[in-house]
Design an enzyme around this catalytic site. Structure first.
Site, PDB file in Angstrom:
ATOM      1  N   LYS A 182       0.878  -1.025   0.204  1.00 21.17           N
ATOM      2  CA  LYS A 182      -0.220   0.265  -0.139  1.00 21.17           C
ATOM      3  C   LYS A 182       0.912   0.773  -0.188  1.00 21.17           C
ATOM      4  O   LYS A 182       1.852   1.817   0.912  1.00 21.17           O
ATOM      5  CB  LYS A 182      -0.722   0.289   1.012  1.00 21.17           C
ATOM      6  CG  LYS A 182      -2.082   0.798   0.854  1.00 21.17           C
ATOM      7  CD  LYS A 182      -2.843   1.543   2.129  1.00 21.17           C
ATOM      8  CE  LYS A 182      -1.981   2.895   2.799  1.00 21.17           C
ATOM      9  NZ  LYS A 182      -1.832   4.234   1.942  1.00 21.17           N
ATOM     10  N   GLU A 256       8.645   1.341  10.640  1.00 21.16           N
ATOM     11  CA  GLU A 256      10.177   2.241  10.443  1.00 21.16           C
ATOM     12  C   GLU A 256       9.660   3.693  10.774  1.00 21.16           C
ATOM     13  O   GLU A 256       8.704   4.440  10.066  1.00 21.16           O
ATOM     14  CB  GLU A 256      10.939   1.707   9.303  1.00 21.16           C
ATOM     15  CG  GLU A 256      11.627   0.625   8.972  1.00 21.16           C
ATOM     16  CD  GLU A 256      12.881   0.579  10.255  1.00 21.16           C
ATOM     17  OE1 GLU A 256      13.704   1.639  10.493  1.00 21.16           O
ATOM     18  OE2 GLU A 256      13.379  -1.022   9.839  1.00 21.16           O
ATOM     19  N   CYS A 290      13.660  10.424   6.813  1.00 28.84           N
ATOM     20  CA  CYS A 290      13.618  10.416   8.373  1.00 28.84           C
ATOM     21  C   CYS A 290      15.093  10.096   9.373  1.00 28.84           C
ATOM     22  O   CYS A 290      14.610  10.646  10.420  1.00 28.84           O
ATOM     23  CB  CYS A 290      13.105   8.912   8.497  1.00 28.84           C
ATOM     24  SG  CYS A 290      13.868   7.668   7.656  1.00 28.84           S
ATOM     25  N   GLU A 391       8.776  16.289  15.480  1.00 32.04           N
ATOM     26  CA  GLU A 391       9.563  16.004  14.000  1.00 32.04           C
ATOM     27  C   GLU A 391       9.212  16.959  13.136  1.00 32.04           C
ATOM     28  O   GLU A 391       7.088  17.081  13.170  1.00 32.04           O
ATOM     29  CB  GLU A 391       9.362  14.856  14.008  1.00 32.04           C
ATOM     30  CG  GLU A 391      10.429  13.117  12.581  1.00 32.04           C
ATOM     31  CD  GLU A 391      10.238  12.544  12.261  1.00 32.04           C
ATOM     32  OE1 GLU A 391       8.347  12.184  11.704  1.00 32.04           O
ATOM     33  OE2 GLU A 391      10.733  11.994  11.537  1.00 32.04           O
TER      34      GLU A 391
HETATM   35  P1  NAD Z   1       1.892   8.173   8.088  1.00 31.96           P
HETATM   36  O1  NAD Z   1       2.374   7.541   8.833  1.00 31.96           O
HETATM   37  O2  NAD Z   1       1.183   9.569   7.749  1.00 31.96           O
HETATM   38  O3  NAD Z   1       1.984   7.287   6.292  1.00 31.96           O
HETATM   39  C1  NAD Z   1       2.876   6.123   6.011  1.00 31.96           C
HETATM   40  C2  NAD Z   1       1.548   5.077   5.551  1.00 31.96           C
HETATM   41  O4  NAD Z   1       0.387   4.648   6.306  1.00 31.96           O
HETATM   42  C3  NAD Z   1       1.004   5.905   4.711  1.00 31.96           C
HETATM   43  O5  NAD Z   1       0.970   5.234   3.625  1.00 31.96           O
HETATM   44  C4  NAD Z   1      -0.249   5.362   5.117  1.00 31.96           C
HETATM   45  O6  NAD Z   1      -2.037   6.206   4.224  1.00 31.96           O
HETATM   46  C5  NAD Z   1      -0.528   5.015   6.260  1.00 31.96           C
HETATM   47  N1  NAD Z   1      -1.157   4.497   6.928  1.00 31.96           N
HETATM   48  C6  NAD Z   1      -1.653   6.094   7.345  1.00 31.96           C
HETATM   49  N2  NAD Z   1      -2.756   6.159   8.776  1.00 31.96           N
HETATM   50  C7  NAD Z   1      -3.139   4.264   8.692  1.00 31.96           C
HETATM   51  C8  NAD Z   1      -2.709   3.791  10.006  1.00 31.96           C
HETATM   52  N3  NAD Z   1      -4.033   3.976  10.861  1.00 31.96           N
HETATM   53  N4  NAD Z   1      -2.775   2.123   9.544  1.00 31.96           N
HETATM   54  C9  NAD Z   1      -2.386   2.023   8.817  1.00 31.96           C
HETATM   55  N5  NAD Z   1      -1.443   3.090   7.602  1.00 31.96           N
HETATM   56  C10 NAD Z   1      -1.666   3.608   7.908  1.00 31.96           C
HETATM   57  O7  NAD Z   1       3.150   9.089   7.183  1.00 31.96           O
HETATM   58  P2  NAD Z   1       3.789   9.549   6.212  1.00 31.96           P
HETATM   59  O8  NAD Z   1       3.542  11.477   6.418  1.00 31.96           O
HETATM   60  O9  NAD Z   1       3.423   9.210   4.756  1.00 31.96           O
HETATM   61  O10 NAD Z   1       5.209   9.851   6.312  1.00 31.96           O
HETATM   62  C11 NAD Z   1       6.028  10.698   7.024  1.00 31.96           C
HETATM   63  C12 NAD Z   1       6.415   9.535   7.877  1.00 31.96           C
HETATM   64  O11 NAD Z   1       7.524   8.813   7.401  1.00 31.96           O
HETATM   65  C13 NAD Z   1       7.623  10.696   8.900  1.00 31.96           C
HETATM   66  O12 NAD Z   1       7.428  10.631  10.397  1.00 31.96           O
HETATM   67  C14 NAD Z   1       9.205   9.980   9.303  1.00 31.96           C
HETATM   68  O13 NAD Z   1      10.126  10.179   9.453  1.00 31.96           O
HETATM   69  C15 NAD Z   1       8.763   8.570   8.889  1.00 31.96           C
HETATM   70  N6  NAD Z   1       9.649   7.677   8.009  1.00 31.96           N
HETATM   71  C16 NAD Z   1      10.584   6.621   8.221  1.00 31.96           C
HETATM   72  C17 NAD Z   1      11.448   6.021   7.582  1.00 31.96           C
HETATM   73  C18 NAD Z   1      12.601   5.230   8.166  1.00 31.96           C
HETATM   74  O14 NAD Z   1      12.487   4.829   7.777  1.00 31.96           O
HETATM   75  N7  NAD Z   1      12.305   4.679   9.699  1.00 31.96           N
HETATM   76  C19 NAD Z   1      11.996   6.127   6.322  1.00 31.96           C
HETATM   77  C20 NAD Z   1      10.713   6.996   5.999  1.00 31.96           C
HETATM   78  C21 NAD Z   1       9.754   8.409   6.414  1.00 31.96           C
END
Ligand code: NAD
Length: 513
Positions: A182, A256, A290, A391
């Site tokens: 997804k 992650e 991240c 963040e």
């Molecule tokens: P997000 O948590 O809003 O969304 C991530 C994914 O989860 C999307 O596909 C979203 O549609 C889905 N999602 C949303 N609600 C959900 C739920 N209740 N259950 C399951 N899936 C759900 O994050 P984002 O805004 O897309 O990305 C930014 C964040 O990701 C930042 O916090 C960043 O630090 C983190 N990030 C971490 C890493 C790592 O490797 N640690 C890498 C990249 C980004």
């Protein structure tokens, strides 16, 4: 500069080897961050769509064709996908840049990195190993088998759409798993393209499936009882929801999550090199990374000179349209996120901070209605300030001075996250002592955002659970099975397990006559 594609793309699901666009699903409009024009319409995957995709992945796993495919066969197919990614690199990079707002040059780097990850994962498919134990007497052989875990749900964020998909999908496939991917609702296109490339490469139907949609679609995957593992990358807040949703079938999780890295600059560092690294580390990928390094901790006696150099370099960065090759920094992912980033700039003075570079939203002219902010530096930030703790996920650097190594380490570790940190010093003792004391899954020494697929990546504390990439990341997609084998002619006699007796010589339990 290239402009956006003319017609919005309709982004459907990819299930059982076919694109699915005719559904009752609602459509989500995706506006390009650089222009605010609608560039794609994305289906909002329902629970029914997720069921269909999981069913396809389950059948593909249970028939065994893929999970028992010879390693050499998996190796060839994964490499073929890597070649197809290379051949389609220009289009994939344009899709990711346009939808995420990142500069096109960085998107091209992501796609090259993605192809590399498929190649590295291919090599792991050749080398799946368990263990054997032969040290418990002549009649006992213990085998530890490494098996694919089964159906995997792979949930991807928007900041590195094709790259993070490639930190998960090829590793799952190399292990013999099947997958339901997804992508983020903001950046779905490249995942669909890569799924089609897996079909073109010859992957059996149902092994790779994609369901597009937003939070509820991800939630349906996280709670699905026929999904054996969820590998999630995203915010810590969403990660907590995934943990709760996964409890129904106790599925394995790899998470992650967020980060808040510090750049610790000691007074004996190569200050020019460190200044270049600090500016790169916080502004790379618009600061939407991240492992971005938004907290500068600088030793007091070199601080003024160092901050001046960082400020000079920051002011020289070119903010521009994502598809413009000259842009160093592009557009933020959406209007709500620009508000989030700006709120830290606007609230800085309430906590004693002072905006010394940038901070303003950029509109009109080449910026049009896009989501742009000038790269920003906030000085005099205390460890209690929200800008230090939370963040921000944008091109905003906070500056805090320290006196001693111990103080720098305590400041770096004083946040809930533990993903990455950087240390700058010419003294290897200082580098190593500091690296060992930092609570983060990655430490960069005299460098910034960097890495190779062979090295595991993941977080301490609220930055996550498990590892991605490297052998450890591959092993997340596997289960271990211990097979205890008794041989020899001892019918009816069973020793008390040596493990229970601490390995000592134990009496035999013999059935009564
Ligand atoms: P997000 O948590 O809003 O969304 C991530 C994914 O989860 C999307 O596909 C979203 O549609 C889905 N999602 C949303 N609600 C959900 C739920 N209740 N259950 C399951 N899936 C759900 O994050 P984002 O805004 O897309 O990305 C930014 C964040 O990701 C930042 O916090 C960043 O630090 C983190 N990030 C971490 C890493 C790592 O490797 N640690 C890498 C990249 C980004």
């Amino acid at each position: 500069m290239t402009n956006t594609l003319t017609e919005p793309r309709l982004i459907g699901h990819f299930i059982q080897g076919s694109t699915v666009q005719e559904t009752q699903d609602e459509l989500l409009d995706r506006r390009a961050p650089g222009t605010d024009e609608v560039v794609s319409r994305v289906l909002r995957g329902s629970g029914h769509d997720v069921d269909q995709a999981v069913q396809a992945a389950r059948t593909a796993f249970d028939t065994g064709t893929w999970q028992h495919a010879p390693g050499m066969e998996r190796y060839k197919l994964l490499n073929r996908v890597a070649d197809l990614i290379d051949q389609n690199a220009a289009r994939l990079a344009q899709l990711d840049a346009e939808e995420s707002g990142k500069p096109i040059v960085l998107a091209e780097g992501d796609i090259a990195g993605a192809a590399g990850l498929w190649r590295y994962a291919a090599s792991l498919a050749l080398n799946i190993q368990g263990k054997s134990f032969t040290s418990n007497g002549p009649d006992f052989t213990g085998l530890v088998l490494r098996e694919p875990i089964g159906v995997t749900g792979l949930i991807i964020p928007w900041n590195f759409p094709a790259l993070i998909l490639s930190q998960k999908l090829p590793f799952a496939l190399a292990a013999g798993c099947t997958a339901v991917v997804k992508p983020s609702e903001f950046t779905s296109s490249s995942a669909l393209e890569i799924a089609r490339l897996t079909a073109e490469a010859g992957f059996p139907e149902g092994v790779v499936n994609v369901v597009v949609g937003d939070g509820p679609t991800g939630g349906a995957i996280s709670e699905h009882r026929d999904v054996d593992l969820v590998s999630f990358t995203g915010s810590t807040a969403t990660g907590r929801k995934v943990v709760a949703a996964s409890a129904g079938n106790m599925k394995k999780l790899s998470l992650e999550l967020g980060g808040k890295a510090a750049n610790i600059v000691f007074n004996d560092a190569d200050l020019e090199d460190a200044a270049a690294g600090v500016v790169f580390g916080v502004n790379f990928n618009n600061g939407e990374c991240c492992v971005s390094q938004p907290r500068l901790l600088v030793q007091e006696d070199v601080a003024d000179q160092f901050i001046a150099e960082v400020a000079k370099r920051t002011a020289q960065l070119k903010v521009g349209q994502p598809l413009d090759r000259a842009s160093d920094v592009g557009a933020l992912i959406h209007a709500g996120h620009l508000d989030h980033v700006s709120s830290f700039v606007e609230g800085a003075s309430q906590h004693g901070g002072e905006v010394i570079v940038g901070g303003e939203r950029l509109t009109g002219g080449e910026y049009g209605n896009g989501q742009f902010i000038a790269p920003t530096i906030i000085a005099n930030v205390t460890a209690q300030a929200p800008a230090f703790q939370d963040e921000i996920f944008g091109p905003v650097l906070t500056v805090t001075k320290f006196k001693t190594q111990a103080e720098a380490i305590a400041l770096a570790n004083s946040v809930e996250y533990g993903l990455a940190n950087s240390v700058w010093s010419k003294n290897t003792d200082t580098l190593l002592e500091t690296a060992k004391a930092l609570q983060s899954g990655t430490v960069y020494a005299n460098t910034t955002i960097d890495g190779i697929p062979q090295m595991p990546f993941g977080g301490y504390k609220a930055s996550g659970v498990g590892r991605e990439m490297g052998e450890a990341g591959f092993e997340e997609f596997t289960e271990l099975k211990s097979v205890n084998i008794r041989t020899g002619k001892r019918a009816g006699t069973f020793p008390i397990p040596a493990s229970l007796a601490g390995g000592a010589s134990v009496p035999q339990m013999t059935p009564r006559d």
